[in-house]
Design a protein around this motif. Structure first.
Motif, mmCIF file in Angstrom:
data_model
loop_
_atom_site.group_PDB
_atom_site.id
_atom_site.type_symbol
_atom_site.label_atom_id
_atom_site.label_comp_id
_atom_site.label_asym_id
_atom_site.label_seq_id
_atom_site.Cartn_x
_atom_site.Cartn_y
_atom_site.Cartn_z
ATOM 1 N N UNK A 463 9.686 -57.067 -32.634
ATOM 2 C CA UNK A 463 8.461 -56.852 -31.715
ATOM 3 C C UNK A 463 8.673 -56.664 -30.555
ATOM 4 N N UNK A 464 9.558 -57.076 -29.658
ATOM 5 C CA UNK A 464 9.817 -56.671 -28.328
ATOM 6 C C UNK A 464 10.196 -55.397 -28.251
ATOM 7 N N UNK A 465 11.244 -55.214 -29.099
ATOM 8 C CA UNK A 465 11.842 -53.797 -29.144
ATOM 9 C C UNK A 465 10.755 -52.715 -29.135
ATOM 10 N N UNK A 466 9.805 -52.748 -30.299
ATOM 11 C CA UNK A 466 8.989 -51.685 -30.375
ATOM 12 C C UNK A 466 7.667 -51.955 -29.413
ATOM 13 N N UNK A 467 7.504 -53.076 -28.894
ATOM 14 C CA UNK A 467 6.496 -53.069 -27.877
ATOM 15 C C UNK A 467 6.971 -52.231 -26.718
ATOM 16 N N UNK A 468 8.159 -52.304 -26.365
ATOM 17 C CA UNK A 468 8.503 -51.480 -25.086
ATOM 18 C C UNK A 468 8.324 -49.904 -25.493
ATOM 19 N N UNK A 469 8.723 -49.624 -26.933
ATOM 20 C CA UNK A 469 8.692 -48.187 -27.072
ATOM 21 C C UNK A 469 7.169 -47.760 -27.063
ATOM 22 N N UNK A 470 6.157 -48.471 -27.653
ATOM 23 C CA UNK A 470 4.881 -47.896 -27.879
ATOM 24 C C UNK A 470 4.412 -47.847 -26.165
ATOM 25 N N UNK A 485 6.774 -66.190 -43.686
ATOM 26 C CA UNK A 485 7.165 -67.498 -42.676
ATOM 27 C C UNK A 485 6.769 -67.023 -41.240
ATOM 28 N N UNK A 486 6.855 -65.791 -41.023
ATOM 29 C CA UNK A 486 6.583 -65.287 -39.540
ATOM 30 C C UNK A 486 5.295 -65.867 -39.309
ATOM 31 N N UNK A 487 4.159 -65.491 -40.156
ATOM 32 C CA UNK A 487 2.784 -65.595 -39.980
ATOM 33 C C UNK A 487 2.680 -67.471 -39.437
ATOM 34 N N UNK A 488 3.495 -68.213 -40.079
ATOM 35 C CA UNK A 488 3.466 -69.713 -39.665
ATOM 36 C C UNK A 488 4.145 -70.090 -38.506
ATOM 37 N N UNK A 489 4.877 -68.890 -37.672
ATOM 38 C CA UNK A 489 5.648 -69.426 -36.641
ATOM 39 C C UNK A 489 4.827 -69.298 -35.524
ATOM 40 N N UNK A 490 4.458 -70.197 -34.735
ATOM 41 C CA UNK A 490 3.473 -70.187 -33.631
ATOM 42 C C UNK A 490 3.882 -69.269 -32.395
ATOM 43 N N UNK A 491 5.272 -69.247 -32.055
ATOM 44 C CA UNK A 491 5.928 -68.326 -31.279
ATOM 45 C C UNK A 491 5.649 -66.901 -31.582
ATOM 46 N N UNK A 492 5.775 -66.602 -32.894
ATOM 47 C CA UNK A 492 5.328 -64.979 -33.261
ATOM 48 C C UNK A 492 3.796 -64.577 -33.124
ATOM 49 N N UNK A 493 3.222 -65.457 -33.438
ATOM 50 C CA UNK A 493 1.712 -65.230 -33.396
ATOM 51 C C UNK A 493 1.323 -65.186 -31.939
ATOM 52 N N UNK A 494 1.814 -65.949 -30.933
ATOM 53 C CA UNK A 494 1.778 -65.956 -29.571
ATOM 54 C C UNK A 494 2.066 -64.822 -28.997
ATOM 55 N N UNK A 495 3.437 -64.061 -29.448
ATOM 56 C CA UNK A 495 3.932 -62.922 -28.860
ATOM 57 C C UNK A 495 2.952 -61.680 -29.362
ATOM 58 N N UNK A 498 -0.012 -61.509 -27.088
ATOM 59 C CA UNK A 498 0.525 -60.991 -25.730
ATOM 60 C C UNK A 498 0.345 -59.431 -25.998
ATOM 61 N N UNK A 499 0.945 -59.011 -27.068
ATOM 62 C CA UNK A 499 0.971 -57.473 -27.260
ATOM 63 C C UNK A 499 -0.232 -57.050 -27.511
ATOM 64 N N UNK A 500 -1.403 -57.735 -28.110
ATOM 65 C CA UNK A 500 -2.482 -57.168 -28.080
ATOM 66 C C UNK A 500 -3.361 -57.254 -26.963
ATOM 67 N N UNK A 501 -3.404 -58.664 -26.444
ATOM 68 C CA UNK A 501 -4.251 -58.942 -25.196
ATOM 69 C C UNK A 501 -3.784 -58.256 -23.658
ATOM 70 N N UNK A 502 -2.500 -58.447 -23.522
ATOM 71 C CA UNK A 502 -2.067 -57.914 -22.268
ATOM 72 C C UNK A 502 -1.756 -56.592 -22.287
ATOM 73 N N UNK A 503 -1.136 -56.066 -23.472
ATOM 74 C CA UNK A 503 -0.558 -54.708 -23.372
ATOM 75 C C UNK A 503 -1.611 -53.534 -24.163
ATOM 76 N N UNK A 504 -2.665 -54.318 -24.705
ATOM 77 C CA UNK A 504 -3.499 -53.479 -25.484
ATOM 78 C C UNK A 504 -2.863 -52.629 -26.546
#
Length: 636
Positions: A463-470, A485-495, A498-504
């Motif tokens: 996610x972070x890798x592609x966040x920077x590319x976008x 299992x990723x959908x049930x991981x709070x850290x991934x949902x929070x990240x 951030x990608x949606x709210x902060x980086x649009x």
């Protein structure tokens, strides 16, 4: 004086309010069982409607295979036709319809004609003894579908019988065994409401009692949530909540699977099957140490035993597993005067000190269990690191080092709009790079880290890798893969938030959910997807049709697109069954406003075929192999 009057009126209001509340809540409490039954009936009706449509389509295609020739004779004599029919029946296999078969009656005896189940398949011509032969006879006589209900604790189960009519005569019966846990939302809402009402009723009498009652009730429910209703062992809720507290080095892990359990359900019915599970659970619990070992019902007929042990206790754990196997084998279960017994296969991991989590230790036990099944069942297989290394997988230690050193990249494969032949977006596909610069593909490391903390760590890294590319390339649109299992991981949902709210970036980052057996809670999954959609993400299901697809739950998940599995698409131009499956999925998606993507468009024949069906997007080597980002940028 005013204060006294106010207090008096307040007391009168309070007493009146309590009396009305008692009447209202008492009435609601009394109709809870009826409400629950109504919900269950509606669920069954919805399921039957879905099965009815698909089964009718399947029967039409089966009859088209035989033409005017007798259905039963044709399939019995023609092995190729038998195999085609088995493949067609597989369309009806879902998470909850594991057993689909066709039965015919010869004389007074019912026999299997075709078994489309993926496991414990019956042999054509094998005798079939129905639990309710009167209902089966009625279907043959009337030519009308019937349902045979199966009762069980927290289970909705039934067998749907569909007559196969040829030349105005019932030739055989298509049977679909459906079994699923009652929808959790219904249970939770009803249980919570019951508890709330009980609390209100008790509060109406004595405030002190409600505090005591609430505390006792909370403890009771907490314990109940961890106990499997049928076997009285711990359930997977217990494992999920306690996983972080369980040190894998302190336990050896035995994963037990009952052999050929389907035959018990088919022969004696689900009630007897439940009784067998209950008795075997008692045997397992009596074979282990009550205060040290942990017994968990891990799946339908799977049990997980965490054997308390240290590094030097390997022989003792092997002896414990042998005792479990022997005790299960020797347990005789009385069924109306008839004694039946079962055998089991056991995968044992006694090298848990090398595991990074309890899930990693269980995964290795599962590998050993697979070997036990493959080697003939009714045996114990001990996990071996050397045997696992022979598969070509890289080790967990190597994966951890690659992540720490950021030795990974993403290659990108275009997803093409089949209506315009223009690229819609690119799927990001992760690769590791070893010290010599060699690329390591996902099939060599994803199976190793599934259900481990490293899988979530890899997801966050991608996610972070592609966040920077976008951020750098404003015209790019990328999709990434997430596991359930990723959908049930709070850290991934929070990240992702951030990608949606902060980086649009949510309008340019598409999320593909890998559709596999690990989808154990559609309720949790639905909640997570709704949250992600509220951030602006487009959601899709990847590898749909890979073996656990469920059209009913697909509707409730409210996805934007569906990617049809490569194993279906690759044969669409030369296999009629693959074509029918693709056509069925695509037609369903058109009616539910879900976009479709065909994977594995490898050549022009496949391209023309999927385009003619009206599939929206295509992906595969016909358009482009996955390539580094630099090559995409050069093309632009």
């Amino acid at each position: 004086m005013i204060k006294d009057i106010f207090n008096l009126k307040a007391k009168e209001f309070y007493i009146g309010f309590l009396m009305v509340s008692i009447i209202i809540f008492g009435y609601i409490y009394s109709i809870m069982p009826t409400l629950e039954e109504t919900f269950q009936k509606k669920l069954i009706n919805l399921t039957v409607e879905s099965i009815e449509d698909l089964s009718e389509n399947v029967i039409d295609h089966i009859l088209s295979f035989t033409g005017n020739e007798d259905l039963v004779d044709s399939i019995v004599k023609n092995r190729e036709l038998l195999q085609k029919t088995e493949k067609l029946l597989a369309i009806l296999i879902t998470k909850h319809t594991k057993y689909v078969y066709i039965v015919f009656k010869k004389g007074k005896t019912y026999r299997y004609l075709v078994d489309g189940s993926r496991e414990d398949k019956a042999i054509p011509g094998e005798i079939f003894e129905p639990l309710r032969s009167d209902i089966w006879d009625e279907v043959l006589e009337t030519g009308k579908p019937r349902i045979i209900m199966q009762s069980g604790i927290d289970i909705i189960g039934f067998t749907y019988l569909k007559p196969i009519i040829q030349n105005n005569k019932v030739k055989a019966i298509l049977a679909i065994d459906y079994s699923a846990k009652t929808i959790k939302e219904i249970k939770e809402i009803i249980n919570t409401t019951k508890i709330l009402i009980e609390g209100i009723l008790v509060t109406s009498f004595v405030f002190l009692n409600i505090i005591i009652y609430g505390a006792i009730k909370n403890i009771y429910l907490r314990k109940k949530a961890y106990i499997d209703n049928l076997t009285k062992t711990y359930n997977r809720n217990y494992l999920e909540d306690m996983a972080s507290l369980l040190n894998p080095a302190s336990y050896h892990v035995a994963l037990i699977d009952l052999d050929d359990f389907k035959k018990i359900n088919d022969t004696y019915g689900h009630d007897v099957g439940d009784l067998v599970l209950k008795k075997i659970a008692e045997t397992i619990k009596s074979s282990v140490r009550k205060d040290e070992d942990i017994v968990i019902r891990y799946g339908g007929e799977e049990f997980l035993v965490l054997i308390k042990a240290g590094r030097k206790d390997k022989k003792a754990s092997i002896n414990a597993a042998e005792r479990l196997l022997r005790d299960i084998r020797n347990r005789k279960i009385d069924i109306n005067g008839e004694e039946i017994s079962v055998t089991a296969s056991i995968g044992l991991n006694i090298y848990t000190e090398r595991s990074h989590s309890i899930y990693d230790a269980i995964k290795k036990s599962d590998i050993a269990l697979y070997q036990a099944k493959a080697n003939g069942k009714n045996r114990i297989e001990i996990y071996s690191e050397k045997r696992a290394d022979q598969s070509g997988y890289i080790t967990i230690g190597e994966i951890q080092r690659f992540l720490e050193e950021k030795r990974f990249i993403c290659h990108y494969q275009p997803i093409v709009d089949l209506h315009t032949n223009k690229t819609s977006h690119f799927e990001a596909l992760v690769r590791f790079i070893d010290e010599d610069g060699n690329i390591i593909y996902p099939n060599k490391f994803i199976p190793v880290i599934e259900n481990t903390f490293l899988y979530s760590r890899l997801t966050k890294s991608v996610i972070e890798y592609n966040r920077n590319i976008l951020k750098k390339h404003k015209d790019l649109k990328i999709s990434i893969n997430l596991s359930p299992s990723d959908l049930f991981t709070d850290a991934i949902i929070k990240l992702l938030e951030e990608v949606a709210v902060q980086d649009k970036l949510s309008d340019r980052l598409i999320l593909e959910i890998i559709e596999n057996e690990s989808i154990t809670s559609y309720e949790k999954m639905q909640n997570a997807l709704l949250r992600l959609k509220s951030f602006g993400y487009k959601i899709g299901i990847d590898d749909f049709g890979s073996g656990y697809s469920n059209f009913i739950y697909l509707i409730t998940l409210d996805v934007d697109f569906l990617k049809i599995d490569a194993n279906i698409i690759k044969s669409i131009h030369k296999d009629r069954i693959s074509y029918i499956v693709t056509e069925t999925i695509n037609n369903f998606c058109k009616k539910t406003d879900i976009k479709t993507i065909a994977e594995y468009v490898e050549n022009e024949d496949i391209y023309r075929m999927v385009k003619s069906l009206g599939i929206d997007y295509g992906q595969g080597y016909y358009f482009s192999r996955p390539v580094p980002l630099e090559e995409i940028l050069k093309q632009e």
